[in-house]
Design a protein around this motif. Structure first.
Motif, PDB file in Angstrom:
ATOM      1  N   SER A 109      -3.846   1.365  -1.183  1.00  0.00           N
ATOM      2  CA  SER A 109      -2.541   0.793  -1.538  1.00  0.00           C
ATOM      3  C   SER A 109      -2.485   0.404  -3.012  1.00  0.00           C
ATOM      4  CB  SER A 109      -2.248  -0.430  -0.666  1.00  0.00           C
ATOM      5  OG  SER A 109      -2.075  -0.057   0.682  1.00  0.00           O
ATOM      6  N   ASP A 110      -3.580  -0.156  -3.535  1.00  0.00           N
ATOM      7  CA  ASP A 110      -3.611  -0.543  -4.949  1.00  0.00           C
ATOM      8  C   ASP A 110      -3.510   0.679  -5.857  1.00  0.00           C
ATOM      9  OD1 ASP A 110      -3.801  -3.200  -4.287  1.00  0.00           O
ATOM     10  OD2 ASP A 110      -5.967  -3.345  -4.628  1.00  0.00           O
ATOM     11  N   GLU A 112       0.052   1.877  -5.783  1.00  0.00           N
ATOM     12  CA  GLU A 112       0.923   0.995  -6.568  1.00  0.00           C
ATOM     13  C   GLU A 112       0.774   1.268  -8.064  1.00  0.00           C
ATOM     14  OE1 GLU A 112       3.387  -0.970  -5.760  1.00  0.00           O
ATOM     15  OE2 GLU A 112       3.091  -0.338  -3.689  1.00  0.00           O
ATOM     16  N   ARG A 134       2.747   4.386  -8.707  1.00  0.00           N
ATOM     17  CA  ARG A 134       4.178   4.095  -8.618  1.00  0.00           C
ATOM     18  C   ARG A 134       4.686   3.448  -9.904  1.00  0.00           C
ATOM     19  NH1 ARG A 134       5.390   1.131  -2.828  1.00  0.00           N
ATOM     20  NH2 ARG A 134       5.563   2.985  -1.500  1.00  0.00           N
ATOM     21  N   ASP A 139       5.023   7.453  -1.256  1.00  0.00           N
ATOM     22  CA  ASP A 139       5.883   6.802  -0.268  1.00  0.00           C
ATOM     23  C   ASP A 139       5.627   7.452   1.089  1.00  0.00           C
ATOM     24  OD1 ASP A 139       7.819   5.126  -1.996  1.00  0.00           O
ATOM     25  OD2 ASP A 139       7.985   7.114  -2.901  1.00  0.00           O
ATOM     26  N   LYS A 193       2.102   6.939   2.622  1.00  0.00           N
ATOM     27  CA  LYS A 193       1.702   6.758   1.237  1.00  0.00           C
ATOM     28  C   LYS A 193       0.173   6.718   1.164  1.00  0.00           C
ATOM     29  CE  LYS A 193       1.874   1.684   1.130  1.00  0.00           C
ATOM     30  NZ  LYS A 193       2.438   0.499   0.475  1.00  0.00           N
TER      31      LYS A 193
END
Length: 257
Positions: free
Chosen positions: A24-25, A28, A31, A143, A189
């Motif tokens: 997730s990091d 991000e 993103r 995503d 994602k």
């Protein structure tokens, strides 16, 4: 862990869906880098709409749809170069291509909510044909993606058809290859969809209230020579794993540009 079974699936079907390659990091970070590129580009002449055009869309439809795309994103932000060289990516690429893997180019593709344009079915081969067809794409999902927001679709086994005639080099005849003919590849994602550049693929429009942001890395065996001097630029050549035994010839090609 990439397995022999995974490699056999790719060989037979022309694609492989790897789950949760990125944390997730890490997602991000990419993103944020995507948003920064779009923000900077908005202030320059490089802010363009990359919607596909053709007889499958009317002029009014084209004006309504948006697709943001920028090449060589690993030169824009370190998050992308780190992703291209990620150990999990390298492990899978060794299994799909072999011990020696070169980055050909990178790009980002953003389908904004409710008006993200479709990609008609096509092969990537016409853009950068190579002799041994080791070229593949690794599409990183930033995503969650499904049918509603335009997840990628593929036609399994279509890489075995070899190069096909395209309309204006860009896409296959939509009457013969409608998007409904392809298999949807929904993803979360952090997932990565790998597919050979001969594999027929595309995606429908984003009709949801969610964005669909992808970063795509194109890789090949460094000894798989291009057959046409096209899409050969300063954004390529980074070795992801192994060695480039043809480095000096590769450098000579770049020097001729």
């Amino acid at each position: 862990m990439f397995s022999k079974t995974d490699a056999e699936f790719y060989k037979e079907n022309g694609y492989f869906h790897a789950k949760q390659v990125f944390t997730s990091d890490e997602v991000e970070a990419m993103r944020g880098a995507v948003e920064a590129i779009i923000r900077r580009a908005a202030e320059t002449k490089y802010d363009k709409n990359h919607t596909w055009e053709g007889d499958y869309l009317g002029d009014e439809d084209v004006r309504k749809l948006v697709l943001k795309g920028f090449h060589d994103v690993h030169y824009h932000h370190a998050a992308f170069s780190q992703a291209a060289l990620h150990p999990k990516m390298a492990e899978i690429l060794r299994g799909l291509i072999g011990p020696n893997v070169m980055l050909h180019h990178s790009k980002m593709l953003v389908k904004p909510p409710e008006k993200g344009a479709a990609f008609p079915l096509h092969q990537d081969y016409p853009y950068f044909p190579h002799a041994k067809h080791t070229m593949l794409a690794a599409s990183v999902y930033l995503d969650d993606a499904d049918e509603e927001n335009g997840a990628i679709c593929v036609i399994p086994g279509s890489h075995k058809l070899g190069p096909l005639p395209h309309v204006g080099r860009y896409y296959l005849d939509h009457r013969e290859y409608p998007i409904s003919k392809a298999t949807l590849c929904p993803a979360q994602k952090g997932d990565v969809l790998f597919f050979n550049y001969l594999t027929i693929h595309g995606s429908d429009a984003n009709r949801s209230s969610r964005p669909r942001r992808n970063v795509l890395f194109q890789y090949r065996d460094p000894l798989d020579a291009p057959t046409v001097n096209t899409h050969f630029d300063w954004g390529m050549g980074l070795m992801v794993t192994g060695e480039n035994a043809d480095y000096f010839e590769f450098r000579n090609q770049l020097n001729k540009l």
